[in-house]
Each structure stands twice: as structure tokens, then as C-alpha cells.
Design an enzyme around this catalytic site. Structure first.
Site, PDB file in Angstrom:
ATOM      1  N   LEU A   1      15.249   4.905  13.705  1.00 36.18           N
ATOM      2  CA  LEU A   1      16.177   5.785  12.972  1.00 36.18           C
ATOM      3  C   LEU A   1      15.386   6.800  12.152  1.00 36.18           C
ATOM      4  O   LEU A   1      14.420   6.452  11.495  1.00 36.18           O
ATOM      5  CB  LEU A   1      17.054   4.948  12.031  1.00 36.18           C
ATOM      6  N   ARG A   2      15.824   8.072  12.235  1.00 43.03           N
ATOM      7  CA  ARG A   2      15.223   9.097  11.381  1.00 43.03           C
ATOM      8  C   ARG A   2      16.112   9.284  10.159  1.00 43.03           C
ATOM      9  O   ARG A   2      17.358   9.356  10.311  1.00 43.03           O
ATOM     10  CB  ARG A   2      15.152  10.429  12.145  1.00 43.03           C
TER      11      ARG A   2
ATOM     12  N   CYS B   1       7.847   6.285   6.230  1.00 41.54           N
ATOM     13  CA  CYS B   1       7.455   5.670   7.502  1.00 41.54           C
ATOM     14  C   CYS B   1       6.110   6.140   8.031  1.00 41.54           C
ATOM     15  O   CYS B   1       5.170   5.359   8.093  1.00 41.54           O
ATOM     16  CB  CYS B   1       8.559   5.903   8.536  1.00 41.54           C
TER      17      CYS B   1
ATOM     18  N   VAL C   1      17.386   1.000   6.283  1.00 42.40           N
ATOM     19  CA  VAL C   1      17.569   0.423   7.630  1.00 42.40           C
ATOM     20  C   VAL C   1      18.710  -0.597   7.626  1.00 42.40           C
ATOM     21  O   VAL C   1      19.629  -0.518   8.442  1.00 42.40           O
ATOM     22  CB  VAL C   1      16.260  -0.235   8.130  1.00 42.40           C
TER      23      VAL C   1
HETATM   24  C1  UDX Z   1      10.393   8.710  11.482  1.00 39.17           C
HETATM   25  C2  UDX Z   1      10.590   8.554  12.984  1.00 39.17           C
HETATM   26  O1  UDX Z   1      11.028   9.799  13.542  1.00 39.17           O
HETATM   27  C3  UDX Z   1      11.658   7.481  13.244  1.00 39.17           C
HETATM   28  O2  UDX Z   1      11.794   7.302  14.642  1.00 39.17           O
HETATM   29  C4  UDX Z   1      11.214   6.180  12.584  1.00 39.17           C
HETATM   30  O3  UDX Z   1      12.185   5.168  12.782  1.00 39.17           O
HETATM   31  C5  UDX Z   1      11.011   6.394  11.105  1.00 39.17           C
HETATM   32  O4  UDX Z   1      10.056   7.439  10.879  1.00 39.17           O
HETATM   33  P1  UDX Z   1      11.598   9.905   9.487  1.00 39.17           P
HETATM   34  O5  UDX Z   1      10.319   9.625   8.779  1.00 39.17           O
HETATM   35  O6  UDX Z   1      12.879   9.524   8.841  1.00 39.17           O
HETATM   36  O7  UDX Z   1      11.597   9.174  10.949  1.00 39.17           O
HETATM   37  O8  UDX Z   1      11.704  11.484   9.742  1.00 39.17           O
HETATM   38  P2  UDX Z   1      11.149  12.466  10.872  1.00 39.17           P
HETATM   39  O9  UDX Z   1      12.259  13.349  11.261  1.00 39.17           O
HETATM   40  O10 UDX Z   1      10.429  11.731  11.919  1.00 39.17           O
HETATM   41  O11 UDX Z   1      10.083  13.365  10.049  1.00 39.17           O
HETATM   42  C6  UDX Z   1       8.981  12.709   9.500  1.00 39.17           C
HETATM   43  C7  UDX Z   1       8.145  13.751   8.782  1.00 39.17           C
HETATM   44  O12 UDX Z   1       7.539  14.636   9.742  1.00 39.17           O
HETATM   45  C8  UDX Z   1       8.922  14.646   7.819  1.00 39.17           C
HETATM   46  O13 UDX Z   1       8.158  14.831   6.632  1.00 39.17           O
HETATM   47  C9  UDX Z   1       9.047  15.969   8.556  1.00 39.17           C
HETATM   48  O14 UDX Z   1       9.075  17.071   7.656  1.00 39.17           O
HETATM   49  C10 UDX Z   1       7.745  15.988   9.352  1.00 39.17           C
HETATM   50  N1  UDX Z   1       7.819  16.791  10.566  1.00 39.17           N
HETATM   51  C11 UDX Z   1       8.678  16.410  11.560  1.00 39.17           C
HETATM   52  C12 UDX Z   1       6.980  17.892  10.708  1.00 39.17           C
HETATM   53  O15 UDX Z   1       6.221  18.226   9.791  1.00 39.17           O
HETATM   54  N2  UDX Z   1       7.027  18.608  11.861  1.00 39.17           N
HETATM   55  C13 UDX Z   1       7.870  18.273  12.886  1.00 39.17           C
HETATM   56  O16 UDX Z   1       7.883  18.978  13.901  1.00 39.17           O
HETATM   57  C14 UDX Z   1       8.726  17.147  12.732  1.00 39.17           C
END
Ligand code: UDX
Length: 443
Positions: A153-154, A263, A11
Site C-alpha cells: 500500500l502506498r 517505508c 496498515v
Molecule cells: C511505498 C511503496 O510504494 C509501497 O508499495 C509500500 O507498501 C510502502 O512504501 P509510500 O512510501 O507510501 O509507498 O509512497 P510512494 O508513493 O512509494 O513514495 C515514496 C517516496 O518516493 C515519496 O517520498 C515520494 O515523494 C518519492 N518518489 C516517488 C519520488 O521521489 N519519485 C518518484 O518518482 C516516486
């Protein structure tokens, strides 16, 4: 504007680089000398698309600097972003010791008015603790305000998410702080991005509520996918059908082996703990967490049902990162899945475009675990391929080359990256997929 950013992790580093990119003068504080020289050369210790470029661009323009001297940094500017880690304690609570340490450091060094902004994900009312700590540890009467500006942020798209936010949430009390935030974020609001001003406690709670809703959506679709498997329905058709309702939305309805990362798992548990400590039962989120844990267990059961014995089986694993476009393996489903297959004596040939360095820290090479520098080498002579991360290069892989390389054409796809109807000649298993119901949504 001059800005201090305390913390140079996922971050802090993105926040510092992007604020510099928006034209500010930024001083980013690291706790240790580690990676400091690389950062000063514009080499990021974390893989994040676009980050190295904007780091180098702003180092050239002398708009970003790095230091380990927090005292100097505290008085470099009136605006201080706190971006240190808030990892999870054993009982699920957020560990705020780094936040408290920063508050004490600010108190010891503060000269003149400061707007101290918590960007780290923190439990509601943490801003009051920061305020109390600074008052307690500062030698004299000091003029400051603590605000909240949570990040959304993702990983893998953090720079993009910073520059094109769905919304910017700010928790402030004073008009002075409001006008500072409006100035800070004007390059984004001028492009039409929404700036939402609430109280600091509301901003803190919005972050946890937002993340846990997204996690809940994922567990929801994985719960439905389990039913789809039993009743012969295709989850992608169901996801398309429900997601077309604008109130539901198509995103975060990808069934698979569930969520990981630094997260969702930690924020969900922290939010549940906050609620319980406040006398509110977050059963819905406990179930969300439980469904996610069970999704990994059910995937391992699926592997057993398909392969029978794992011992001595040569299994290729494509994807180790918790999601594509990142090198991060924190709480990735791959850790649990590889661990179980390893314990059962399978011969594991692993490949991930970016995350093998981090994964090796948990699973160094041994007589059963081998890493390969490309996906096809990992596939050579395998009894099965297991897909755990939906990297683009796996989606685009050459299916006929794959079939020729494999001893048995068995694919167990934990992220549904392939379409069953295209997998002729393979024994293909997705999650909640069903050949007979792979309907086309009429465009
Ligand atoms: C997340 C939030 O999206 C973000 O807004 C926050 O600031 C931090 O946490 P992040 O963890 O980086 O971001 O990734 P994200 O794209 O949200 O995916 C999180 C997890 O969910 C991943 O393991 C992904 O594989 C999983 N996922 C995501 C699914 O299994 N299915 C989906 O449809 C979307």
C-alpha cells in the site's frame, strides 16, 4: 469470514476496513484507548483518501469493531493479521519488539487452530521466530500456522491499492492455509487481480526487494538529473525517453528531492542489514541510500547558490508531507530542509494542505517559523518560494497571483511541478530541468 487485525496504524486500519468492505466480519485491536472512540464513530486518526467512508459504511453494517482486548480478539477468528509497526533501530535493523510482544499475547490466549499472518514489513525468516515464540509461550500444544502476506500500500492511495492490487503475495506452507487465502482474496482475484503463492520466506523477501528496487529507481533518476543539470539536458525528456521502454516503465522516474516516508528509508536500511548479516554486500542499496541523502544536501546547496544569504530572507515553503495526499511527515525531506533554513535564520512561512499538524510536532511556531492556513498567505511578500511536495493545488496555483504576492519572483521547485517554459517573469529553478531542451515528445 471472521478476521482479527492486530494494529490500527496506516496498515492495520486500512487492512481492517478493506476486509470489512469485502464482506468479512472484522475485529481490529488497538494497543491503547487513544482514538478508540473516534474509530468507533468512523473517524480515522490518519488521513487516507476514502478511509473514513468505508469505515463508516462498515460500522453501519456492523462488519467492523474495535477493541483493546487482545485476548478476546485472538479467539474472535481463525485468521489473525499482524499489522504492528517495525520501526528502525539505530543500526538500521528493523525493531521487531512489537511483533514479538504480539506473538507472546497470541500464545497466552490461543484456543484452537489459528492462521497467523504477518502483514507488517519484516526481515526474511521472521515467520520462524513468530512460530518459535508461540510454541514457547503457549501453555499447551497448539495448532497454528504462520504465513506472510506483505502489503504494497502506498500512503495517499492505500484504499485504492488494497482494492486494486498489482498483485497479492502470500507466503504459505499448508494447503489449508492456501485455501483460506484464496477464499479471503476471492473478491479481488475474481476481478482479475493476481494471487502469487510462494514460501513464507520468499514473501518476506519480496517485500524488501520490491521496496528497495523502487527506491533504487528514484535514486537512479535523481543521479541522472544531477548530470542533466551539468550538461544542459531536461530530465523530464530523459525520463520520458527511457520510461517508454516497457521493461523500464514510466513510474517512479520523477526526479526531485528524493524519497522519504516511513517505508523506503527504513526498509532499505533493514534490507542492507539483513544482507550484511548474511554475508552479502548490498553496495548497490547503500549507494541508493547515499544518493537519496545527498539529493537533499544538493537541494540545500542549490538554495544557497540561488539566494546567497538565507538569514532574514522571507521564504515561503509549500509542501511538508513526504508526498501528496497524506498527512505523514515521517522522514520527509522537508524536515531536513526546513531545519537547515531555520538554523540559518530564515523567516519561514509554511503551508501544507494536510501535514502541518504533524510537522508542528517537530517545528512548533517561533519567531522564525510561521504556519498559514492557505498557500497564498504563506507567499505574501516572500523573497522566494520553495516547493517540497507536489500537491495538486500547488500545480494548479494561479501564477500571476503568485507573482503579485511575492517580493521577488524566485521559485525553487523540489518536485518539478512547473514547466520552465510557462514560468515567464519568474526566476524559476527545477531539478535537472533545462529551458533549452524542454522538448515535446510527439504524441
Ligand atoms: C511505498 C511503496 O510504494 C509501497 O508499495 C509500500 O507498501 C510502502 O512504501 P509510500 O512510501 O507510501 O509507498 O509512497 P510512494 O508513493 O512509494 O513514495 C515514496 C517516496 O518516493 C515519496 O517520498 C515520494 O515523494 C518519492 N518518489 C516517488 C519520488 O521521489 N519519485 C518518484 O518518482 C516516486
Amino acid at each position: 469470514m471472521k478476521i482479527t487485525v492486530i494494529g490500527a496504524g496506516y496498515v492495520g486500519l486500512v487492512t481492517a476496513a478493506c476486509f470489512a468492505e469485502l464482506g468479512n466480519q472484522v475485529l481490529c485491536v488497538k494497543k491503547t484507548e487513544k482514538n478508540l472512540e473516534d474509530l468507533r464513530k468512523g473517524i480515522s486518526p490518519i488521513y487516507e483518501p476514502g478511509l473514513n467512508e468505508i469505515l463508516q459504511n462498515n460500522l453501519k453494517k456492523d462488519r467492523i469493531k474495535f477493541t483493546t482486548e487482545i485476548g478476546k480478539a485472538v479467539n474472535f477468528s481463525q485468521v489473525i493479521f499482524v499489522c504492528v509497526g517495525t520501526p528502525q533501530n539505530d543500526d538500521g535493523e528493523a525493531d521487531l519488539s512489537q511483533i514479538e510482544e504480539v506473538a507472546r499475547e497470541i500464545a497466552r490466549n490461543i484456543e484452537g487452530y489459528k492462521l497467523i499472518i504477518e502483514k507488517s514489513t519484516v526481515p526474511v525468516h521472521t515467520h520462524q521466530w513468530i512460530k518459535k515464540t508461540i510454541k514457547r509461550y503457549s501453555p499447551d500444544e497448539v495448532d497454528f500456522e504462520v504465513a506472510s502476506n506483505p502489503e504494497f500500500l502506498r500512503e495517499g492511495s492505500a484504499v485504492e491499492d488494497f482494492m486494486n492490487p498489482d498483485r497479492i503475495v502470500v507466503g504459505v506452507k499448508s494447503d489449508h492455509a492456501r485455501s483460506t487465502f484464496k477464499k479471503l482474496y476471492s473478491p479481488l482475484t475474481d476481478k482479475g487481480h493476481e494471487l502469487i503463492m510462494v514460501s513464507p520466506a520468499s514473501a518476506e523477501l519480496i517485500k524488501h526487494a520490491s521496496n528497495s528496487f523502487l527506491a533504487m529507481k528514484i535514486s537512479y533518476i535523481n543521479m541522472i538529473a544531477e548530470l542533466c543539470e551539468k550538461v544542459g539536458v531536461d530530465i523530464k525528456s530523459v525520463a520520458e525517453g527511457i520510461g517508454s521502454d516497457k521493461r523500464i516503465g514510466k513510474k517512479f522516474l520523477e526526479a526531485g528531492i528524493g524519497y522519504g516516508g516511513s517505508c523506503f528509508p527504513k526498509d532499505l536500511k533493514a534490507f542492507i542489514k539483513i544482507a550484511e548479516d548474511s554475508g552479502v554486500d548490498f553496495k548497490l542499496l547503500r549507494d541508493t541510500d547515499e544518493i537519496n541523502s545527498n539529493t537533499r544536501i544538493k537541494f540545500l546547496e542549490k538554495i544557497d547558490d540561488i539566494l546567497w544569504i538565507n538569514k532574514d530572507k522571507k521564504i515561503a515553503v509549500w509542501g511538508l508531507a513526504f508526498k501528496p495526499n497524506t498527512d505523514d511527515t515521517r522522514d520527509a525531506p522537508s524536515l531536513e530542509i526546513v531545519d537547515r533554513l531555520h538554523q540559518k535564520g530564515a523567516q519561514l512561512n509554511l503551508f501544507d494542505p494536510k501535514a502541518m499538524g504533524n510537522f508542528k510536532l517537530s517545528f512548533p511556531e517561533d519567531d522564525l517559523i510561521h504556519y498559514h492556513d492557505n498557500k497564498y498567505d504563506a507567499l505574501e511578500d516572500s523573497d522566494a518560494l520553495i516547493i517540497l511536495t507536489e500537491w495538486e493545488e500547488f500545480i494548479d496555483a494561479d501564477l500571476s497571483r503568485m507573482k503579485n504576492l511575492m517580493k521577488l519572483p524566485i521559485i525553487i521547485d523540489g518536485r518539478n511541478i512547473y514547466e520552465p517554459r510557462n514560468m515567464r517573469g519568474f526566476e524559476y529553478y527545477g531539478i535537472g530541468r533545462n529551458n533549452s531542451d524542454v522538448s515535446e515528445i510527439l504524441k
